[in-house]
Motif scaffolding. Structure first.
Motif, PDB file in Angstrom:
ATOM      1  N   UNK A  81      32.784  44.394  40.023  1.00  0.00           N
ATOM      2  CA  UNK A  81      33.474  44.959  41.181  1.00  0.00           C
ATOM      3  C   UNK A  81      33.182  44.235  42.485  1.00  0.00           C
ATOM      4  N   UNK A  82      32.261  43.247  42.473  1.00  0.00           N
ATOM      5  CA  UNK A  82      31.909  42.572  43.716  1.00  0.00           C
ATOM      6  C   UNK A  82      33.023  41.607  44.138  1.00  0.00           C
ATOM      7  N   UNK A  83      33.123  41.304  45.445  1.00  0.00           N
ATOM      8  CA  UNK A  83      34.130  40.322  45.897  1.00  0.00           C
ATOM      9  C   UNK A  83      33.937  38.947  45.270  1.00  0.00           C
ATOM     10  N   UNK A  84      32.723  38.656  44.794  1.00  0.00           N
ATOM     11  CA  UNK A  84      32.427  37.346  44.194  1.00  0.00           C
ATOM     12  C   UNK A  84      32.544  37.371  42.675  1.00  0.00           C
ATOM     13  N   UNK A  85      33.166  38.415  42.112  1.00  0.00           N
ATOM     14  CA  UNK A  85      33.206  38.567  40.652  1.00  0.00           C
ATOM     15  C   UNK A  85      33.863  37.374  39.963  1.00  0.00           C
TER      16      UNK A  85
END
Length: 521
Positions: free
Chosen positions: A390-394
């Motif tokens: 779910x992270x922006x860096x996924x």
């Protein structure tokens, strides 16, 4: 304050409706804000606080409402402080400009435990406010509250929307086996559409339309036969940007993963200019008037946010490009060894592992599908999967993870086949497949960690009984998927048995750094 999801849309309104729309909006917000479904009063300007139940436990709700008639808008903030002292918030901005009404709703969280699992979905106020005005839309897409069924009859306009660079909402395409949708799949699609209302749309693709879609899109971008694909925004030019869930089990966990992914994209979405101007005017007003310096600083913040978004996209693409280049290089080497034409190495063969992935989850799935002959990855080794997906860096982290696991697999193959001198560290130096600097790879932990019982026990991971009869073994070697990202920065702990009885690399943990603390943590 962390934004969990952002819903943006606009509606067209007549002059008669415009005069009463803010009243109607405050009537819609009132029963939700006061947790009283029978309330039918306008939410007045003011501030309130009261106790309520939240997930069966006591919480404090605070409501702040400001109606700003001189700017034709309202701002409502609703916050819940739960028994963990976490602050859950919903911020609502509504602004009318001429014949258009703009809506901006952020779902936020401020927490002492940023790594906790969250069950995301649109705030209920979104569904209530979508009833106001005509044809709610964002970009060139209509805001939908239920799945859109795509058949051969409405396929062409659907395809045009899907391919349009002006589409600003992710599209979740759900297919079915060729026997058609059963009740379970239909219910799954309906519940998912409700949860992503305002920041994504859901389409169910009938069997006949699946074939049209498959033929109309570039290779690697179609979806059919029961799979689900989340089409992100932007060009349909690379599969890693558009996450595929192959023949999934329709479960709540799958829905959580899809909601996380689409919500993640929504948080980086810029509000339309009328809403941003409205927000700056309110900020200036609270500072005691039209403060030129406040407006200038807010514009500077907006520009920096846009720069950050562009850099994030470039980071994602550079990780995927690196994987693609390495994949082509490896196939070139293999083809040259077989005296074949280099031109044949541009794309992987059907049975080859793909070059890039579309996220954290897909890297793990591909490891289990393509690399299991040399990498042992038990399910219990996969930690905080939903959080990292779910992270922006996924996307970037997923591609780095895929490159790391592929490197371990290639090393193990070379070791088993007698083509390797030394261990993984020496192999990285000679092959260039993984960065061997201490910022990306550690083959041992520090003496302090090894001699500390608590820190050492955090590195005792599950393994095959052929390695240790207890089923657990100390693993010190690890890949550092990212140095940035704080306590979430991912690590891959592994045990090298390429020269032992199993002839495999045993992965004991794929998860965030905070699960393996050190003396600096």
């Amino acid at each position: 304050m962390s934004i969990l999801s952002r819903c943006l849309w606009q509606t067209t309104i007549s002059q008669e409706i415009g005069e009463s729309l803010l009243d109607d909006a405050l009537i819609k917000i009132s029963p939700w804000a006061f947790d009283n479904k029978n309330l039918e009063e306008i939410l007045d300007t003011g501030e309130w606080s009261f106790q309520r139940l939240m997930s069966g436990k006591s919480a404090t709700r605070r409501i702040v409402c400001n109606r700003i008639d001189e700017y034709n808008g309202v701002i409502v903030n609703v916050e819940d402080t739960d028994n963990n002292n976490d602050l859950w918030g919903v911020s609502i901005r509504i602004h009318i400009e001429e014949s258009t009404c703009y809506f901006w709703i952020d779902n936020t969280l401020e927490s002492n435990n940023p790594n906790r699992f969250l069950k995301l979905g649109r705030p209920r106020a979104v569904s209530d406010l979508l009833q106001l005005g005509n044809s709610p839309s964002f970009g060139n897409g209509e805001i939908l509250t239920c799945p859109e069924t795509i058949t051969t009859k409405n396929f062409q306009p659907f395809l045009e929307r899907l391919q349009s660079n002006e589409r600003l909402l992710p599209l979740i395409a759900i297919t079915c086996p060729y026997s058609g949708f059963d009740q379970g799949a239909s219910t799954f699609a309906e519940k998912l559409a409700t949860r992503v209302t305002g920041f994504a749309t859901v389409a169910t693709i009938t069997p006949e339309a699946q074939e049209f879609l498959r033929e109309s899109l570039p290779d690697g971008l179609g979806v059919w036969g029961g799979s689900i694909r989340v089409y992100g925004t932007g060009p349909l030019d690379a599969s890693y940007k558009h996450r595929l869930y192959s023949l999934p089990e329709l479960s709540e966990r799958l829905a959580d993963s899809i909601v996380y992914r689409t919500a993640m994209f929504s948080t980086r979405r810029y509000p339309p200019e009328p809403l941003r101007i409205f927000d700056r005017k309110i900020t200036s007003m609270r500072q005691g008037g039209e403060n030129a310096e406040v407006v200038r600083l807010q514009e500077e913040i907006d520009n920096l946010k846009l720069e950050l978004e562009i850099l994030q996209d470039e980071y994602n693409e550079s990780e995927a490009d690196l994987n693609s280049t390495r994949g082509k290089l490896e196939r070139t080497r293999r083809q040259l060894r077989q005296y074949s034409a280099i031109e044949e190495t541009e794309s992987p063969a059907d049975n080859d592992p793909p070059d890039e992935v579309s996220g954290w989850d897909e890297a793990i799935e591909y490891c289990q599908r393509y690399l299991s002959d040399r990498i042992s990855l038990p399910l219990e080794a996969i930690k905080e999967r939903e959080i990292l997906e779910s992270t922006p860096t996924a996307i970037a982290w997923g591609n780095a993870l895929w490159r790391g696991l592929s490197s371990l697999h290639a090393y193990c193959e070379d070791q088993v086949n007698g083509k390797c001198n030394g261990g993984f560290y020496q192999w990285c130096i000679s092959s260039g497949r993984w960065n061997y600097s201490n910022k990306k790879l550690a083959m041992r932990e520090s003496t302090t960690v090894r001699n500390n019982d608590t820190l050492r026990s955090a590195r005792m991971f599950p393994c095959s009984s052929s390695l240790d009869p207890s089923g657990r073994i100390l693993m010190e070697a690890h890949l550092k998927i990212s140095e940035g990202g704080g306590s979430l920065a991912p690590r891959v702990y592994f045990f090298d048995d390429s020269r032992g009885p199993t002839k495999k690399i045993h992965v004991g943990m794929i998860g965030p750094h905070y699960l393996t603390p050190n003396t600096r943590s």
